[in-house]
Write an enzyme that holds these catalytic residues in place. Structure first.
Site, PDB file in Angstrom:
ATOM      1  CG  ASN A  14      17.926  20.353  72.378  1.00  0.00           C
ATOM      2  OD1 ASN A  14      17.356  21.104  71.597  1.00  0.00           O
ATOM      3  ND2 ASN A  14      19.222  20.115  72.307  1.00  0.00           N
ATOM      4  CG  HIS A 106      26.093  16.228  65.926  1.00  0.00           C
ATOM      5  ND1 HIS A 106      26.852  15.756  66.973  1.00  0.00           N
ATOM      6  CD2 HIS A 106      26.966  16.862  65.082  1.00  0.00           C
ATOM      7  CE1 HIS A 106      28.126  16.080  66.775  1.00  0.00           C
ATOM      8  NE2 HIS A 106      28.217  16.759  65.631  1.00  0.00           N
ATOM      9  CD  GLU A 176      21.617  21.811  69.361  1.00  0.00           C
ATOM     10  OE1 GLU A 176      21.231  20.974  70.200  1.00  0.00           O
ATOM     11  OE2 GLU A 176      22.730  22.361  69.421  1.00  0.00           O
TER      12      GLU A 176
END
Length: 202
Positions: A14, A106, A176
């Site tokens: 990420n 999340h 994500e």
């Protein structure tokens, strides 16, 4: 230009998606530092490769003082704290100083499969056990609870009949990467408006 600190615990995919979004001019922000709560995490190597300042504050060593140590580093130096696969729970003064200025990603559609003990592959295992047809990811503001802050963005992922926790995790992770950069962009452009616990994108 929005100044951010990125907090990680592992491989930093990420983090890499944020770096890529900055380098391809999607994001008008700069990563002031990367902070990791685990020594030897590969995400630190990713940051160093791009000449980003790094700090390791091992949660095993600092325990309950972890949040205060992080606050010492970021206080008055960044506009936004991004939890990108950060597994420690922030507590205390940092939540007050950075109220509505900390976001987390999340790997589920909150309020499903979230809260204490729900992280990483465990989330996808639970989703498959429950038999949901749709899962996904959520970017939300961080408050005193665990995964209880106001929701900024959610992205849905269809669950396939032959999914394993690993294959599902991989597809959710792709979303994500998109959602996290999208949320940072909206915040940097001043388009996120908080009304109670609901958020409007203007």
């Amino acid at each position: 230009m929005l100044k951010i600190a990125v907090l990680i615990s592992g491989g930093g995919t990420n983090l890499q998606s944020i770096i890529d979004s900055i380098e391809n001019n999607y994001l008008n922000c700069c990563i002031e530092c990367v902070i990791c709560d685990k020594a030897g995490a590969f995400g630190i190597d990713r940051a160093k490769k791009h000449d980003i300042k790094t700090f390791v504050i091992d949660k095993k060593e600092h325990g309950v003082a972890l949040s205060d140590k992080i606050l010492e580093i970021v206080n008055e130096k960044v506009d936004l704290i991004v939890l990108a696969g950060f597994l420690s729970i922030l507590k205390g003064d940092i939540l007050k100083r950075f109220h509505n200025k900390i976001i987390n990603i999340h790997p589920s559609l909150i309020p499903s499969f979230c809260g204490k003990g729900m992280y990483g592959i465990k989330v996808h295992e639970r989703a498959l056990e429950y038999g949901v047809k749709i899962t996904g990811c959520t970017v939300h503001f961080v408050d005193e609870g665990t995964d209880t802050g106001s929701i900024i963005i959610q992205k849905a992922v269809k669950v396939l009949e032959d999914d394993t926790p690993e294959t599902l995790q991989k597809r959710v992770l792709e979303q994500e990467h998109k959602a996290l950069s999208e949320a940072i962009k909206l915040i940097s452009e001043g388009r996120v408006k908080i009304e109670g616990r609901k958020i409007k994108i203007v």
